[in-house]
Design a protein around this motif. Structure first.
Motif, short mmCIF file in Angstrom:
data_model
loop_
_atom_site.label_atom_id
_atom_site.label_comp_id
_atom_site.label_asym_id
_atom_site.label_seq_id
_atom_site.Cartn_x
_atom_site.Cartn_y
_atom_site.Cartn_z
N GLU A 199 0.83 -1.20 0.00
CA GLU A 199 0.00 0.00 0.00
C GLU A 199 0.87 1.26 0.00
O GLU A 199 0.61 2.22 -0.71
N TYR A 202 2.32 1.83 -3.42
CA TYR A 202 1.34 2.49 -4.30
C TYR A 202 1.27 3.99 -3.98
O TYR A 202 1.33 4.83 -4.89
N PRO A 220 -6.10 0.08 -5.93
CA PRO A 220 -6.91 -0.09 -4.72
C PRO A 220 -7.72 -1.39 -4.74
O PRO A 220 -7.88 -2.05 -3.72
N MET A 221 -8.21 -1.78 -5.92
CA MET A 221 -8.97 -3.05 -6.02
C MET A 221 -8.07 -4.24 -5.73
O MET A 221 -8.44 -5.18 -5.02
N LEU A 223 -5.37 -4.21 -3.93
CA LEU A 223 -4.99 -4.21 -2.51
C LEU A 223 -6.11 -4.74 -1.62
O LEU A 223 -5.87 -5.28 -0.55
N GLU A 224 -7.37 -4.58 -2.10
CA GLU A 224 -8.52 -5.11 -1.34
C GLU A 224 -8.86 -6.54 -1.75
O GLU A 224 -9.69 -7.18 -1.11
N GLY A 225 -8.29 -7.02 -2.86
CA GLY A 225 -8.69 -8.32 -3.41
C GLY A 225 -10.13 -8.26 -3.92
O GLY A 225 -10.86 -9.26 -3.88
N ASN A 226 -10.54 -7.08 -4.44
CA ASN A 226 -11.92 -6.89 -4.92
C ASN A 226 -11.92 -6.94 -6.44
O ASN A 226 -11.37 -6.06 -7.09
N TYR A 227 -12.54 -7.97 -6.99
CA TYR A 227 -12.55 -8.13 -8.45
C TYR A 227 -13.97 -8.11 -9.03
O TYR A 227 -14.23 -8.68 -10.08
N ASP A 291 -0.32 -13.20 -2.45
CA ASP A 291 -1.50 -12.36 -2.68
C ASP A 291 -1.19 -10.98 -2.13
O ASP A 291 -0.83 -10.85 -0.96
N ALA A 293 -3.25 -8.61 -1.64
CA ALA A 293 -4.39 -8.06 -0.89
C ALA A 293 -4.09 -8.05 0.59
O ALA A 293 -3.48 -8.99 1.11
N GLN A 294 -4.53 -6.94 1.27
CA GLN A 294 -4.19 -6.83 2.69
C GLN A 294 -5.40 -7.01 3.58
O GLN A 294 -6.50 -6.80 3.14
#
Ligand code: NAD
Length: 294
Positions: A199, A202, A220-221, A223-227, A291, A293-294
């Motif tokens: 993070e 970035y 940001p996606m 880092l959130e693991g949001n796909y 991964d 993602a945090q």
């Protein structure tokens, strides 16, 4: 003030709603009845067929997945060309192969129907805000006729050239976006595996030379693991397929695009086709087990 709108998916829904909010009577159609119902709730007028849309409107905007869908809606049985006349004007805002835009426009020409291609960039957030980047192909006269809609739907609209040029521009855009997402994925993977706070990496680089609209939308996606799409991998594969075919036809070497196409294919085979194209980073995660993602 009436306008027709066909194709009410992730993008078309917002675009039709924005035209309605700006005072147009928007006659809408989609093969999925629930998409029509959702759009009716925002003040658009639902139609049960393409014939009904053409019966009400001279100007019709289409926002469909790919060339075969546009061909079917425009030239197929029960399509726009069957019911349209010399006053009918089609603005196809879908991202399709430039060659297909030209072919459809030529066939419509024989009936005296005008068409322009006007694909967009900016994704769902900009479709919702009415700040899309619009890349148009067609005559100056048709561009001026379409400008009143472009003013509502986009922050910019550029007439790139004749019919098909809008989609050539869009393919260029999609190649550059794909390469950017791949570079971002590879870079963030390295940062994570080398033990950095991803993070912070970035935050540190987004204002420098590596920073980009793609980075601000996709990091940001990741880092959130949001796909959640957004823009689906399946649609990006479609665009890169159209780009590669245009590359073959024009003898243009495109090694980076070809490489990223293979990465997307790995993810599609793994069941990720309906995920956001930012899920390209999963290609690296599968190789390394890391991964970000945090
Ligand atoms: P989507 O799949 O969400 O929507 C497409 C809609 O078209 C669906 O509602 C579908 O039911 C409808 N449809 C398909 N065939 C039809 C037919 N024969 N008659 C009527 N309706 C039909 O796709 P989307 O994300 O809205 O993308 C639409 C176009 O815009 C694509 O070409 C895409 O590449 C491009 N685009 C998408 C984005 C994005 O971020 N989603 C950004 C820029 C450009």
């Amino acid at each position: 003030m009436k306008v027709g709108f066909i194709g009410l998916g992730i993008m078309g829904y917002h675009m039709a709603c924005n035209l309605s909010k700006s005072g147009y009577q928007v006659y809408v159609y989609d093969i999925m009845p629930e998409a029509v119902k959702r759009t009716e709730k925002s003040g658009c007028i639902g139609c049960a067929s393409i014939k009904e849309v053409v019966g009400q409107c001279d100007d019709i905007i289409t926002m469909l997945p790919n060339g075969p869908h546009v061909k079917s809606v425009v030239l197929g049985d029960g399509g726009i060309a069957e019911f349209g006349n010399r006053g009918t004007f089609i603005i196809d805002m879908s991202s399709i192969a430039p060659e297909v835009s030209r072919e459809i426009a030529e066939r419509l020409n024989q009936k005296g129907i005008h068409m322009m291609d006007a694909p967009v960039s900016g994704g769902e957030p900009k479709a919702a805000d009415g700040t899309l980047a619009i890349m148009a192909g067609g005559s100056r006269e048709d561009f001026e006729r379409a400008s009143k809609y472009f003013d509502i739907l986009g922050a910019s609209a550029i007439l790139v050239g004749n019919v098909g040029s809008g989609n050539t521009c869009k393919l260029t855009n999609q190649m550059i976006v794909a390469v950017n997402i791949a570079a971002l994925s590879e870079g963030l993977q390295l940062a994570a595996r080398a033990g950095a706070d991803v993070e912070k990496v970035y935050e540190a680089i987004k204002g420098g030379l590596a920073g980009s609209a793609v980075m601000n939308a996709k990091a940001p996606m990741m880092l959130e693991g949001n796909y959640k799409p957004g823009f689906k991998i399946d649609l990006h594969i479609k665009d890169l397929t159209n780009a590669m075919e245009t590359g073959y036809a024009t003898h243009t070497p495109m090694p980076l695009t070809a490489q990223i196409m293979q990465m997307f294919q790995v993810l599609k085979a793994d069941g990720c086709g309906q995920e956001d194209h930012g899920a390209l980073i999963k290609y690296y995660q599968k190789l390394t087990g890391t991964d970000v993602a945090q």
